[in-house]
Design an enzyme around this catalytic site. Structure first.
Site, PDB file in Angstrom:
ATOM      1  CE  LYS A  75     -24.341  14.540 -17.544  1.00 24.61           C
ATOM      2  NZ  LYS A  75     -25.862  13.697 -18.466  1.00 24.61           N
ATOM      3  CG  ASN A  76     -28.759  16.369 -17.240  1.00 26.96           C
ATOM      4  OD1 ASN A  76     -27.839  15.915 -18.217  1.00 26.96           O
ATOM      5  ND2 ASN A  76     -29.362  16.187 -16.335  1.00 26.96           N
ATOM      6  CB  CYS A 118     -30.966   4.342 -22.074  1.00 27.40           C
ATOM      7  SG  CYS A 118     -31.615   5.176 -20.847  1.00 27.40           S
ATOM      8  NE  ARG A 168     -33.941   8.537 -19.702  1.00 30.08           N
ATOM      9  CZ  ARG A 168     -32.236   9.178 -19.050  1.00 30.08           C
ATOM     10  NH1 ARG A 168     -31.702   8.643 -19.161  1.00 30.08           N
ATOM     11  NH2 ARG A 168     -32.966  10.178 -19.019  1.00 30.08           N
ATOM     12  CG  ASP A 197     -30.362  12.689 -12.549  1.00 28.59           C
ATOM     13  OD1 ASP A 197     -30.567  11.605 -13.018  1.00 28.59           O
ATOM     14  OD2 ASP A 197     -29.837  14.018 -13.644  1.00 28.59           O
ATOM     15  NE  ARG A 219     -23.210   9.748 -20.870  1.00 29.03           N
ATOM     16  CZ  ARG A 219     -24.721   9.477 -20.412  1.00 29.03           C
ATOM     17  NH1 ARG A 219     -24.913   8.163 -19.957  1.00 29.03           N
ATOM     18  NH2 ARG A 219     -25.710  10.389 -20.834  1.00 29.03           N
TER      19      ARG A 219
HETATM   20  C1  UD1 Z   1     -33.842  14.402 -17.624  1.00 25.54           C
HETATM   21  C2  UD1 Z   1     -32.195  14.898 -17.533  1.00 25.54           C
HETATM   22  C3  UD1 Z   1     -32.020  13.410 -17.013  1.00 25.54           C
HETATM   23  C4  UD1 Z   1     -32.829  13.188 -15.529  1.00 25.54           C
HETATM   24  C5  UD1 Z   1     -34.185  13.523 -16.281  1.00 25.54           C
HETATM   25  C6  UD1 Z   1     -35.337  13.866 -14.582  1.00 25.54           C
HETATM   26  C7  UD1 Z   1     -31.034  16.096 -19.178  1.00 25.54           C
HETATM   27  C8  UD1 Z   1     -29.660  15.683 -20.439  1.00 25.54           C
HETATM   28  N1  UD1 Z   1     -31.272  14.773 -18.664  1.00 25.54           N
HETATM   29  O1  UD1 Z   1     -33.635  13.862 -18.424  1.00 25.54           O
HETATM   30  O2  UD1 Z   1     -30.415  13.601 -16.018  1.00 25.54           O
HETATM   31  O3  UD1 Z   1     -32.812  12.714 -14.977  1.00 25.54           O
HETATM   32  O4  UD1 Z   1     -34.778  14.655 -16.361  1.00 25.54           O
HETATM   33  O5  UD1 Z   1     -34.903  14.329 -14.312  1.00 25.54           O
HETATM   34  O6  UD1 Z   1     -31.722  16.588 -18.964  1.00 25.54           O
HETATM   35  N2  UD1 Z   1     -41.370  10.529 -20.447  1.00 25.54           N
HETATM   36  C9  UD1 Z   1     -41.831  10.297 -21.304  1.00 25.54           C
HETATM   37  N3  UD1 Z   1     -42.415  10.653 -22.909  1.00 25.54           N
HETATM   38  C10 UD1 Z   1     -41.534  11.651 -22.914  1.00 25.54           C
HETATM   39  C11 UD1 Z   1     -40.053  11.963 -21.960  1.00 25.54           C
HETATM   40  C12 UD1 Z   1     -39.836  11.967 -20.882  1.00 25.54           C
HETATM   41  O7  UD1 Z   1     -42.727   9.046 -21.252  1.00 25.54           O
HETATM   42  O8  UD1 Z   1     -41.230  11.878 -24.543  1.00 25.54           O
HETATM   43  C13 UD1 Z   1     -40.821  10.534 -19.442  1.00 25.54           C
HETATM   44  C14 UD1 Z   1     -39.470   9.727 -18.861  1.00 25.54           C
HETATM   45  O9  UD1 Z   1     -39.719   8.353 -19.752  1.00 25.54           O
HETATM   46  C15 UD1 Z   1     -39.537  10.003 -18.010  1.00 25.54           C
HETATM   47  C16 UD1 Z   1     -40.136  11.222 -17.113  1.00 25.54           C
HETATM   48  O10 UD1 Z   1     -40.942  10.850 -18.393  1.00 25.54           O
HETATM   49  O11 UD1 Z   1     -40.251   8.860 -17.098  1.00 25.54           O
HETATM   50  C17 UD1 Z   1     -39.171  11.925 -16.454  1.00 25.54           C
HETATM   51  O12 UD1 Z   1     -38.402  12.523 -18.062  1.00 25.54           O
HETATM   52  P1  UD1 Z   1     -37.465  13.709 -18.763  1.00 25.54           P
HETATM   53  O13 UD1 Z   1     -37.454  14.730 -17.095  1.00 25.54           O
HETATM   54  O14 UD1 Z   1     -37.754  13.743 -19.954  1.00 25.54           O
HETATM   55  O15 UD1 Z   1     -36.448  13.079 -18.340  1.00 25.54           O
HETATM   56  P2  UD1 Z   1     -35.346  13.898 -19.827  1.00 25.54           P
HETATM   57  O16 UD1 Z   1     -35.063  14.924 -20.203  1.00 25.54           O
HETATM   58  O17 UD1 Z   1     -34.453  12.873 -20.712  1.00 25.54           O
END
Ligand code: UD1
Length: 427
Positions: free
Chosen positions: A22-23, A118, A123, A309, A401
């Site tokens: 999915k991701n 969320c 996030r 995850d 989802r």
């Molecule tokens: C992706 C995955 C999700 C998984 C996560 C961590 C997808 C669609 N989703 O989510 O299933 O749980 O990686 O492996 O691929 N953060 C910030 N600022 C930002 C972006 C992130 O502070 O701009 C923080 C987040 O709040 C979190 C950490 O960074 O604490 C990691 O998040 P991130 O790796 O970005 O997760 P996603 O890409 O949203």
């Protein structure tokens, strides 16, 4: 709303086919926005998140044809008719932010709604935005939308060091950099298999990328990208989830298409807990070694560490392990919402901030429980498979989802599980 009814009925045996990730698919689909040529994705999973991304791309003027029962996605972004990702779609799925980098890189402007909070924490998307700003983008936040403009002549290469590892920010920056002028270096980049898969696809489209899978990725911008056909990598989270089914219930299950390199840290924990995992050309075969599962401690980390995850599902296993297990969640705050639901089934779990201590009990007991997010929902199903009596999981739209045909896949290995459709309401 539909519910899922699970009855614990002993060991599971057989094979479960693992779908495309999915991701990975959710970041490969927006890559269509980088080119006017067709992009074909094979091994796509059939999930509601994929339909949401299809709707988002459609709202921008891209065409997404779902072929072969949804396993092949034929995408084409010849002409974009809109550059605005609307709140109504973005609020349903955070991954929608991944259209920002590609639109900005190709056409020099984009307006994307901020995803908002969320269920599993705040996030933010600040790292996505800072990376694009470093490439010269001018960003303005107005009324919940990011209004982004590239400088005249387009985005330019930059050295970007992420303060924390972010999968999504790495993906957005990587896609944007493929069409930027000059060289971009992403430092402290995410190393997840989904990033590697995206880099492979972009390279097939003509991008010049080096270092994916390490924490430094270097991208030489090119003038244009072309079309490609790309198979979506195996879903390591679905894989890990189904590896836990025989671990929790006993029996032997082969996860077809599974690869140990996708779930190495997770497999090591299973081994420590007393579960055997073997790899061959068909996939990964999982069974219990001897006796009761042993408690193990887990700390979630970016890849190659233990994935956040799979934390909820691992907690389901630890509920009936021998001893006390400490689970530490370091990626997202508020990601133990499954704990009180598992407690309804007799689990003994103490949560303090980002730590959960699970004291194993002999047996869980079926109960009505509520899914609170995607991974939490499947952890309740896993727990139900091993519990005495009936477990009814509500709010299963979370499950839809990210898990295709979950009932069919688990029934295929002997589980007693069914989906109860909501009775139609009559006025
Ligand atoms: C992706 C995955 C999700 C998984 C996560 C961590 C997808 C669609 N989703 O989510 O299933 O749980 O990686 O492996 O691929 N953060 C910030 N600022 C930002 C972006 C992130 O502070 O701009 C923080 C987040 O709040 C979190 C950490 O960074 O604490 C990691 O998040 P991130 O790796 O970005 O997760 P996603 O890409 O949203």
């Amino acid at each position: 709303m539909d519910t899922i009814l699970v009855r614990g009925n002993g060991p599971l045996n057989g094979e479960i086919p693992i779908a495309g990730a999915k991701n990975a698919c959710l970041t490969l689909m927006p890559a269509t926005l980088l080119t006017d040529q067709p992009l074909t994705l094979t091994n796509a999973p059939r999930l509601s998140d994929i339909r949401t991304m299809t709707a988002l791309l459609g709202s921008l003027g891209a065409e997404v044809a779902s072929l072969q029962d949804g396993q092949v996605l034929a995408l084409s972004s010849h002409d974009l008719t809109s550059h605005t990702a609307d709140y109504d779609i973005v609020r349903k799925m955070r991954a929608s932010i991944l259209v920002l980098g590609p639109m900005l890189a190709r056409d020099g402007h984009a307006i994307v709604s901020l995803p908002g909070g969320c269920a599993i924490g705040a996030r933010p998307v600040d790292l996505h935005l800072r990376a694009l700003q470093a490439m010269g983008a001018d960003l303005d936040l107005r009324e919940g939308y990011v209004h982004a403009k590239a400088p005249a002549g387009g985005l330019r290469g930059a050295v970007i060091e992420f303060p924390i590892v972010s999968v999504g920010a790495t993906e957005n920056a990587l896609m944007a950099a493929t069409l930027a002028r000059g060289t971009t270096v992403l430092k402290n980049a995410a190393r997840e298999p989904e990033i590697v898969d995206l880099a492979h696809c972009l390279r097939r489209m003509g991008a010049r990328i080096d270092g994916e899978g390490t924490s430094t990725i270097t991208i030489e911008g090119v003038d244009r990208l072309g079309g490609a056909t790309h198979p979506v990598v195996t879903d390591r989270i679905e894989l890990g989830t189904y590896m836990l089914a025989p671990a929790i219930c006993g029996g032997t299950v082969t996860c077809l298409g599974g690869r140990i390199d996708l779930v190495h840290a997770f497999s090591e924990k299973l081994d420590e807990a007393g579960i055997s995992v073997t790899e061959d050309a068909r996939g990964l075969t999982v069974s219990r070694k001897n006796g009761r599962i042993r408690a193990v401690d887990v700390v979630t980390e970016p890849f190659p560490g233990f994935p956040t995850d799979l934390q909820a599902q691992m907690m389901a296993l630890m509920c009936t392990a021998e001893g006390v297990s400490d689970l530490e969640e370091t990626i997202f705050e508020n990601r133990f919402m499954h704990a009180p639901e598992l407690a309804r089934m007799g689990a003994r779990i103490d949560v303090h901030g980002g730590h959960a201590r699970v004291s194993g009990v002999d047996r869980l007991k079926g109960a009505p429980v509520m899914a609170t997010d995607l991974r939490a929902s499947v952890s309740l199903i896993l727990a139900g498979l091993a519990a005495e009596g009936e477990t009814v999981v509500s709010r299963v739209y979370h499950l839809d989802r990210g898990y295709e045909k979950v009932v069919r896949k688990l029934r295929g290995v002997g589980a007693d599980i069914e989906r109860i459709k909501e009775a139609p309401t009559h006025d």
